[in-house]
Design an enzyme around this catalytic site. Structure first.
Site, short mmCIF file in Angstrom:
data_model
loop_
_atom_site.label_atom_id
_atom_site.label_comp_id
_atom_site.label_asym_id
_atom_site.label_seq_id
_atom_site.Cartn_x
_atom_site.Cartn_y
_atom_site.Cartn_z
N HIS A 108 0.47 -1.40 -0.24
CA HIS A 108 0.35 -0.68 -0.17
C HIS A 108 0.67 1.69 -0.01
CE1 HIS A 108 -3.09 -3.03 0.70
NE2 HIS A 108 -3.39 -2.59 1.63
N HIS A 181 -9.89 1.28 0.26
CA HIS A 181 -9.75 0.14 1.18
C HIS A 181 -10.75 -0.19 2.68
CE1 HIS A 181 -7.92 -2.62 3.58
NE2 HIS A 181 -6.78 -2.45 2.94
N GLU A 321 -11.10 -4.49 -2.49
CA GLU A 321 -10.49 -3.60 -3.00
C GLU A 321 -10.60 -3.59 -4.83
OE1 GLU A 321 -6.96 -4.07 -0.56
OE2 GLU A 321 -8.26 -5.34 0.80
C1 BGC Z 1 -4.14 -6.48 2.22
C2 BGC Z 1 -3.90 -7.03 3.55
C3 BGC Z 1 -3.37 -6.27 5.14
C4 BGC Z 1 -4.12 -4.93 4.77
C5 BGC Z 1 -3.36 -3.97 5.80
C6 BGC Z 1 -5.01 -6.35 2.95
O1 BGC Z 1 -5.07 -5.01 1.86
O2 BGC Z 1 -4.45 -8.08 1.79
O3 BGC Z 1 -2.92 -8.71 4.05
O4 BGC Z 1 -3.41 -6.94 5.73
O5 BGC Z 1 -4.53 -4.76 3.37
O6 BGC Z 1 -4.94 -3.93 6.30
#
Ligand code: BGC
Length: 359
Positions: A108, A181, A321
């Site tokens: 991210h 998210h 997502e």
């Molecule tokens: C990921 C997870 C991660 C989370 C964070 C998701 O998009 O796939 O692995 O722990 O985001 O909050």
């Protein structure tokens, strides 16, 4: 009473000194609250089958909590949503190293990703559709990513849906992958029930299996007949409780990218339908992107402070997502994520709300 409104008010202050504002959009029975930090969808109020409203996304009342717990609740994540193996890739033959913040990988956008930034309000209007546009300037080299990037997130609240339009332009070749998210709990963020009882359908015939660090480990695997088969609606808890599947063990639950049947499209197409039998609330997710990360909140810490005194825990919410597939910069076989100067990156997501009749 006005049925369509858009207003901005102070939300709170971060220990590092920044002030965070909250924009609330209202349209009929729906309302959406968006923070200037992370262009975060902090609240989303939707009626149940009897017209009873509840806030169906996880969030915090205090902006500092967003920084203290990196759970990305409702945030716009970037520059690259999901993981890049080793945080390394090559772009036009040039090696790039971006911030590594998740085991050996970049997740991210790295430690100080877009979810922690203060975005600027570039437009706020109630008419004809309540909407807000937030903009973020990301300098060349930000978290290791090349090119100066200007990103924007526009939330539009229609009578039956919330639209999130994510756009970006760069002054040099770069990569980009932005998504929202949100963690949904259609029973309501304060209901105190986890998401096992939700039913889910995903418009995908295959998904990407992962290795122990959550990087795709091979070609797409057909879902047919297994715990990843959401081609027809099925209870999310069935797979979580079913046990025995090595991919569910590796992900600590679902934390996988599904290869959407429609692929990348100029207009949003149907990706997933989530419903919760007790409230009857339904949300459909539509996207222009080719992948959908389905994540069952496996790493949400127990006791995480929520809104209005609520607390969350593992599986307290689930994420759908839409995005470019994980590790695309290292996967020439996936639809590309390169953005050329002069080109506009554009990702449109629709969250459509309705309700199911009771059983
Ligand atoms: C990921 C997870 C991660 C989370 C964070 C998701 O998009 O796939 O692995 O722990 O985001 O909050």
């Amino acid at each position: 009473m006005e049925t369509r409104t858009a207003e901005c008010r102070p939300f709170g202050q971060l220990k590092r000194g920044d002030s965070v504002d909250c924009i609330t959009l209202r349209n009929g029975a729906l309302s959406a609250s968006i923070l200037t930090m992370g262009a975060t969808l902090q609240g989303l109020v939707v009626p149940d089958r009897a017209g009873e409203p509840a806030d169906i996304v996880l969030g915090h009342d205090d902006p500092q909590v967003y920084l203290d717990h990196a759970c990305y609740l409702g945030s716009v994540v970037g520059r690259y949503a999901n993981r890049i193996a080793g945080g390394r890739f090559s772009l036009d033959g040039q090696p790039c190293q971006v911030d590594v913040n998740n085991g050996p990988n970049s997740l991210h956008g790295g430690t100080g990703g877009f979810h922690q930034r203060i975005w600027q309000v570039a437009g706020l209007t109630a008419d004809p559709v309540p909407q807000v546009t937030l903009c973020l300037d990301s300098p060349d080299g930000d978290q290791g990513f090349p090119g100066q990037l200007r990103a924007s997130a526009t939330y539009r609240l229609h009578e039956d849906r919330l639209e999130l339009l994510l756009e970006a332009v760069s002054n040099a070749p770069t990569i980009v992958n932005l998504t929202g998210h949100a963690y949904f709990n259609l029973a309501g963020q304060a209901a105190g029930r986890d998401i096992s009882g939700h039913h889910l359908e995903i418009a995908a015939d295959s998904f990407l299996p992962v290795d122990a660090t959550a990087i795709p480990s091979g070609p797409p695997q057909p879902v047919a007949g297994g715990w990843f088969d959401f081609t027809r609606p099925r209870r999310v808890g069935a797979g979580l409780e079913g046990g025995g599947d090595p991919q569910l063990a590796l992900g600590h639950g679902y934390d996988h990218d599904f290869v959407l049947r429609a692929g990348r499209q100029p207009e949003p197409t149907f990706a997933a339908r989530l419903s919760e039998p007790e409230s009857g609330r339904v949300v459909e997710v539509w996207t222009t992107e080719p992948g959908l990360q389905f994540y069952t909140g496996n790493f949400l810490p127990d006791g995480l402070p929520g809104k209005g005194g609520a607390t969350y825990g593992r599986r307290g919410g689930l994420c759908l997502e839409p995005q470019t597939h994980p590790d695309t910069p290292n996967r020439p076989e996936f639809p590309p994520c390169r953005l050329a100067p002069g080109q506009i990156y554009r990702h449109r997501i629709l969250y459509r709300f309705s309700s199911d009749a009771g059983a």
